[in-house]
Design a protein around this motif. Structure first.
Motif, PDB file in Angstrom:
ATOM      1  N   GLY A 159     -10.702 -48.349 -55.096  1.00  0.00           N
ATOM      2  CA  GLY A 159     -10.177 -49.091 -53.948  1.00  0.00           C
ATOM      3  C   GLY A 159      -8.777 -49.616 -54.197  1.00  0.00           C
ATOM      4  O   GLY A 159      -7.911 -49.561 -53.330  1.00  0.00           O
ATOM      5  N   GLU A 160      -8.550 -50.125 -55.396  1.00  0.00           N
ATOM      6  CA  GLU A 160      -7.216 -50.626 -55.730  1.00  0.00           C
ATOM      7  C   GLU A 160      -6.214 -49.480 -55.806  1.00  0.00           C
ATOM      8  O   GLU A 160      -5.088 -49.594 -55.325  1.00  0.00           O
TER       9      GLU A 160
ATOM     10  N   THR B 169      -1.500 -46.774 -53.566  1.00  0.00           N
ATOM     11  CA  THR B 169      -0.845 -45.489 -53.305  1.00  0.00           C
ATOM     12  C   THR B 169      -0.822 -45.116 -51.827  1.00  0.00           C
ATOM     13  O   THR B 169      -0.085 -44.213 -51.437  1.00  0.00           O
ATOM     14  N   GLY B 170      -1.651 -45.767 -51.023  1.00  0.00           N
ATOM     15  CA  GLY B 170      -1.744 -45.402 -49.615  1.00  0.00           C
ATOM     16  C   GLY B 170      -2.543 -44.133 -49.389  1.00  0.00           C
ATOM     17  O   GLY B 170      -2.504 -43.549 -48.307  1.00  0.00           O
ATOM     18  N   VAL B 171      -3.281 -43.693 -50.392  1.00  0.00           N
ATOM     19  CA  VAL B 171      -4.092 -42.476 -50.307  1.00  0.00           C
ATOM     20  C   VAL B 171      -5.549 -42.899 -50.146  1.00  0.00           C
ATOM     21  O   VAL B 171      -6.021 -43.801 -50.843  1.00  0.00           O
ATOM     22  N   SER B 172      -6.246 -42.261 -49.246  1.00  0.00           N
ATOM     23  CA  SER B 172      -7.634 -42.644 -48.986  1.00  0.00           C
ATOM     24  C   SER B 172      -8.508 -42.420 -50.219  1.00  0.00           C
ATOM     25  O   SER B 172      -8.234 -41.550 -51.055  1.00  0.00           O
TER      26      SER B 172
ATOM     27  N   THR C 113       0.820 -40.443 -60.969  1.00  0.00           N
ATOM     28  CA  THR C 113       0.233 -39.114 -60.797  1.00  0.00           C
ATOM     29  C   THR C 113      -0.132 -38.867 -59.339  1.00  0.00           C
ATOM     30  O   THR C 113       0.151 -37.795 -58.792  1.00  0.00           O
ATOM     31  N   VAL C 114      -0.743 -39.852 -58.682  1.00  0.00           N
ATOM     32  CA  VAL C 114      -1.122 -39.690 -57.274  1.00  0.00           C
ATOM     33  C   VAL C 114       0.129 -39.502 -56.421  1.00  0.00           C
ATOM     34  O   VAL C 114       0.147 -38.654 -55.513  1.00  0.00           O
ATOM     35  N   ARG C 115       1.179 -40.226 -56.714  1.00  0.00           N
ATOM     36  CA  ARG C 115       2.431 -40.060 -55.950  1.00  0.00           C
ATOM     37  C   ARG C 115       2.998 -38.658 -56.146  1.00  0.00           C
ATOM     38  O   ARG C 115       3.485 -38.038 -55.201  1.00  0.00           O
ATOM     39  N   ARG C 116       2.926 -38.149 -57.360  1.00  0.00           N
ATOM     40  CA  ARG C 116       3.385 -36.780 -57.623  1.00  0.00           C
ATOM     41  C   ARG C 116       2.538 -35.778 -56.840  1.00  0.00           C
ATOM     42  O   ARG C 116       3.063 -34.833 -56.253  1.00  0.00           O
TER      43      ARG C 116
ATOM     44  N   GLN D  32       0.963 -36.237 -54.081  1.00  0.00           N
ATOM     45  CA  GLN D  32       1.322 -36.328 -52.666  1.00  0.00           C
ATOM     46  C   GLN D  32       2.623 -35.598 -52.369  1.00  0.00           C
ATOM     47  O   GLN D  32       2.734 -34.897 -51.360  1.00  0.00           O
ATOM     48  N   ILE D  33       3.608 -35.721 -53.238  1.00  0.00           N
ATOM     49  CA  ILE D  33       4.883 -35.030 -53.048  1.00  0.00           C
ATOM     50  C   ILE D  33       4.667 -33.520 -53.065  1.00  0.00           C
ATOM     51  O   ILE D  33       5.165 -32.790 -52.206  1.00  0.00           O
ATOM     52  N   LEU D  34       3.914 -33.050 -54.036  1.00  0.00           N
ATOM     53  CA  LEU D  34       3.684 -31.614 -54.168  1.00  0.00           C
ATOM     54  C   LEU D  34       2.873 -31.057 -53.004  1.00  0.00           C
ATOM     55  O   LEU D  34       3.175 -29.975 -52.485  1.00  0.00           O
ATOM     56  N   LEU D  35       1.872 -31.798 -52.560  1.00  0.00           N
ATOM     57  CA  LEU D  35       1.092 -31.352 -51.404  1.00  0.00           C
ATOM     58  C   LEU D  35       1.949 -31.336 -50.142  1.00  0.00           C
ATOM     59  O   LEU D  35       1.816 -30.441 -49.305  1.00  0.00           O
ATOM     60  N   SER D  36       2.841 -32.315 -50.019  1.00  0.00           N
ATOM     61  CA  SER D  36       3.705 -32.351 -48.836  1.00  0.00           C
ATOM     62  C   SER D  36       4.697 -31.199 -48.826  1.00  0.00           C
ATOM     63  O   SER D  36       5.237 -30.857 -47.780  1.00  0.00           O
ATOM     64  N   ALA D  37       4.914 -30.568 -49.995  1.00  0.00           N
ATOM     65  CA  ALA D  37       5.780 -29.394 -50.071  1.00  0.00           C
ATOM     66  C   ALA D  37       5.043 -28.128 -49.651  1.00  0.00           C
ATOM     67  O   ALA D  37       5.609 -27.041 -49.678  1.00  0.00           O
ATOM     68  N   GLY D  38       3.776 -28.278 -49.279  1.00  0.00           N
ATOM     69  CA  GLY D  38       3.008 -27.129 -48.813  1.00  0.00           C
ATOM     70  C   GLY D  38       2.254 -26.401 -49.906  1.00  0.00           C
ATOM     71  O   GLY D  38       1.731 -25.320 -49.682  1.00  0.00           O
ATOM     72  N   LEU D  39       2.189 -26.983 -51.084  1.00  0.00           N
ATOM     73  CA  LEU D  39       1.491 -26.341 -52.192  1.00  0.00           C
ATOM     74  C   LEU D  39       0.009 -26.655 -52.137  1.00  0.00           C
ATOM     75  O   LEU D  39      -0.390 -27.730 -51.705  1.00  0.00           O
ATOM     76  N   GLY D  40      -0.802 -25.735 -52.611  1.00  0.00           N
ATOM     77  CA  GLY D  40      -2.234 -25.955 -52.710  1.00  0.00           C
ATOM     78  C   GLY D  40      -2.571 -26.713 -53.982  1.00  0.00           C
ATOM     79  O   GLY D  40      -1.741 -26.843 -54.888  1.00  0.00           O
TER      80      GLY D  40
END
Length: 125
Positions: free
Chosen positions: A4-5, A10-13, A45-48, A50-58
């Motif tokens: 939860g923390e 990170t703003g990630v569910s 790590t979670v921020r990384r 998110q960046i990589l996923l937002s670049a369209g990577l699987g």
């Protein structure tokens, strides 16, 4: 920290964080009561991720890239030319998808009688 923390920081569910764990992108330790326990580095790590996923990577590509990320901007270390080649291939795939969408928009605009932008050139496809 518990899930939860990490989610709040990170703003990630929580659901996404569990999915990242299933995909072996995160490896929390488990407390005796079964709760996940994340260390401070997991926020980065979670921020990384998110960046990589937002670049369209699987997630499989993300799993390969994460070890090469050298800072918070996910600048990749030059020690893996195959990875850089793979990313270049992914970029070409995205460029092709963009070109296809532009071509589709051009056709759709012409079908609905919308005036075509005189600056725009009809796609070559």
């Amino acid at each position: 920290m518990r899930i939860g923390e990490l989610s709040r920081r990170t703003g990630v569910s929580q659901r996404s964080l569990r999915y990242y764990e299933e995909q072996n992108l995160l490896t929390p330790t488990r407390l005796p009561n079964g709760y996940r326990d994340y260390d401070e580095r997991t926020v980065t790590t979670v921020r990384r991720i998110q960046i990589l996923l937002s670049a369209g990577l699987g997630t499989s590509a993300v799993a390969e890239i994460l070890p090469g990320a050298v800072d918070d901007t996910v600048v990749l270390a030059g020690r893996c030319p195959e990875l850089i080649d793979g990313l270049a291939k992914e970029r070409r795939r995205i460029d092709a998808a963009i070109d296809a969408l532009i071509a589709a928009r051009y056709v759709l605009d012409s079908l609905v009688g919308r005036p075509l932008d005189p600056q725009a050139v009809a796609p070559s496809r």
